[in-house]
Motif scaffolding. Structure first.
Motif, PDB file in Angstrom:
ATOM      1  N   ASN A   1       0.841  -1.193   0.000  1.00  0.00           N
ATOM      2  CA  ASN A   1       0.000   0.000   0.000  1.00  0.00           C
ATOM      3  C   ASN A   1       0.880   1.248   0.000  1.00  0.00           C
TER       4      ASN A   1
ATOM      5  N   VAL B   1      -6.489   4.828   6.251  1.00  0.00           N
ATOM      6  CA  VAL B   1      -7.898   4.463   6.315  1.00  0.00           C
ATOM      7  C   VAL B   1      -8.025   3.251   7.231  1.00  0.00           C
ATOM      8  N   HIS B   2      -8.812   3.359   8.265  1.00  0.00           N
ATOM      9  CA  HIS B   2      -9.033   2.248   9.189  1.00  0.00           C
ATOM     10  C   HIS B   2      -9.655   1.073   8.441  1.00  0.00           C
ATOM     11  N   ASP B   3      -9.336  -0.125   8.846  1.00  0.00           N
ATOM     12  CA  ASP B   3      -9.835  -1.291   8.107  1.00  0.00           C
ATOM     13  C   ASP B   3     -11.346  -1.497   8.229  1.00  0.00           C
ATOM     14  N   LYS B   4     -11.993  -0.755   9.129  1.00  0.00           N
ATOM     15  CA  LYS B   4     -13.450  -0.808   9.226  1.00  0.00           C
ATOM     16  C   LYS B   4     -14.114   0.448   8.656  1.00  0.00           C
TER      17      LYS B   4
ATOM     18  N   CYS C   1     -13.729   3.842   2.048  1.00  0.00           N
ATOM     19  CA  CYS C   1     -13.171   5.030   1.405  1.00  0.00           C
ATOM     20  C   CYS C   1     -12.986   4.740  -0.077  1.00  0.00           C
TER      21      CYS C   1
ATOM     22  N   ARG D   1      -6.135  11.038   8.240  1.00  0.00           N
ATOM     23  CA  ARG D   1      -6.546   9.795   8.882  1.00  0.00           C
ATOM     24  C   ARG D   1      -8.064   9.674   8.847  1.00  0.00           C
TER      25      ARG D   1
ATOM     26  N   TRP E   1     -11.112   7.224  10.186  1.00  0.00           N
ATOM     27  CA  TRP E   1     -11.259   6.221  11.222  1.00  0.00           C
ATOM     28  C   TRP E   1     -12.478   5.327  11.009  1.00  0.00           C
ATOM     29  N   ALA E   2     -12.719   4.405  11.930  1.00  0.00           N
ATOM     30  CA  ALA E   2     -13.666   3.300  11.760  1.00  0.00           C
ATOM     31  C   ALA E   2     -15.097   3.765  11.505  1.00  0.00           C
TER      32      ALA E   2
END
Length: 201
Positions: free
Chosen positions: A2, A8-11, A14, A24, A26-27
């Motif tokens: 990557n 980008v949070h994995d939850k 985007c 950043r 977030w979830a």
């Protein structure tokens, strides 16, 4: 590997690649495909940013904020938790207009938690909208607004301190064409020209 320069949070969802370095996301936040977000932003949990929104650099968007098409956020803006922006002043279910009603939040402004910004009204540079305020008119630069409906209660510095100016004294000064100078505790100096505040430093 990557190679994105933003996080980008994995939850989070985007779909946009138009995101600046060190931002950043977030979830449980959803950023749609055509969104543009600048550098060094912090987009907290449970936010939604619709396709044609533009967000500048160094913007903080706290939890639970939705930005709809027609909203533009300039640099250095703070948006508190669960603040609400609308984009339709004549909403009906399943009725779609050719144009949305726009909101511009100018550089350095603060929008407090749970504030509501009604579509078609801009927020001025470094203005301060207090928590829970409901904005139904234009908010000029360096002004502070509280209440429902929101009303102007004073003037505010770039540093977010309230300036020592009595709004009730403005009209007589304006009527006589007077100009006043005000210095904040932080050292910044302002010129009050009628009812308009201008930063001189």
């Amino acid at each position: 590997m990557n190679e994105k320069k933003f996080f980008v949070h994995d939850k989070a969802l985007c779909a946009s690649e138009n995101i600046g370095a060190n931002t950043r996301i977030w979830a449980f936040t959803n950023v749609q495909k055509n969104v543009t977000i600048g550098a060094d932003c912090n987009i907290c949990d449970h936010c939604f940013i619709e396709n044609n929104v533009v967000v500048g650099d160094r913007v903080t968007i706290k939890n639970g904020v939705a930005l709809w098409d027609g909203v533009t956020i300039e640099d250095d803006v703070f948006i508190g938790p669960c603040a609400v922006f609308t984009n339709d002043i004549h909403p009906r279910s399943k009725v779609y207009h050719d144009q949305v009603d726009r909101i511009l939040v100018k550089r350095g402004a603060t929008i407090g938690a749970n504030a509501v910004i009604v579509a078609g009204h801009d927020i001025g540079q470094c203005a301060f909208v207090g928590a829970g305020a409901v904005v139904t008119k234009e908010v000029p630069d360096f002004t502070m607004w509280y209440g429902n409906p929101a009303r102007m209660v004073g003037y505010v510095c770039k540093c977010a301190r309230r300036l020592d100016i009595d709004p009730g004294s403005i009209s007589p000064a304006k009527a006589h064409g007077l100009t006043a100078h005000i210095e904040c505790e932080c050292g910044l100096v302002y010129r009050l020209d009628g009812d308009r505040l201008v930063c001189e430093s």
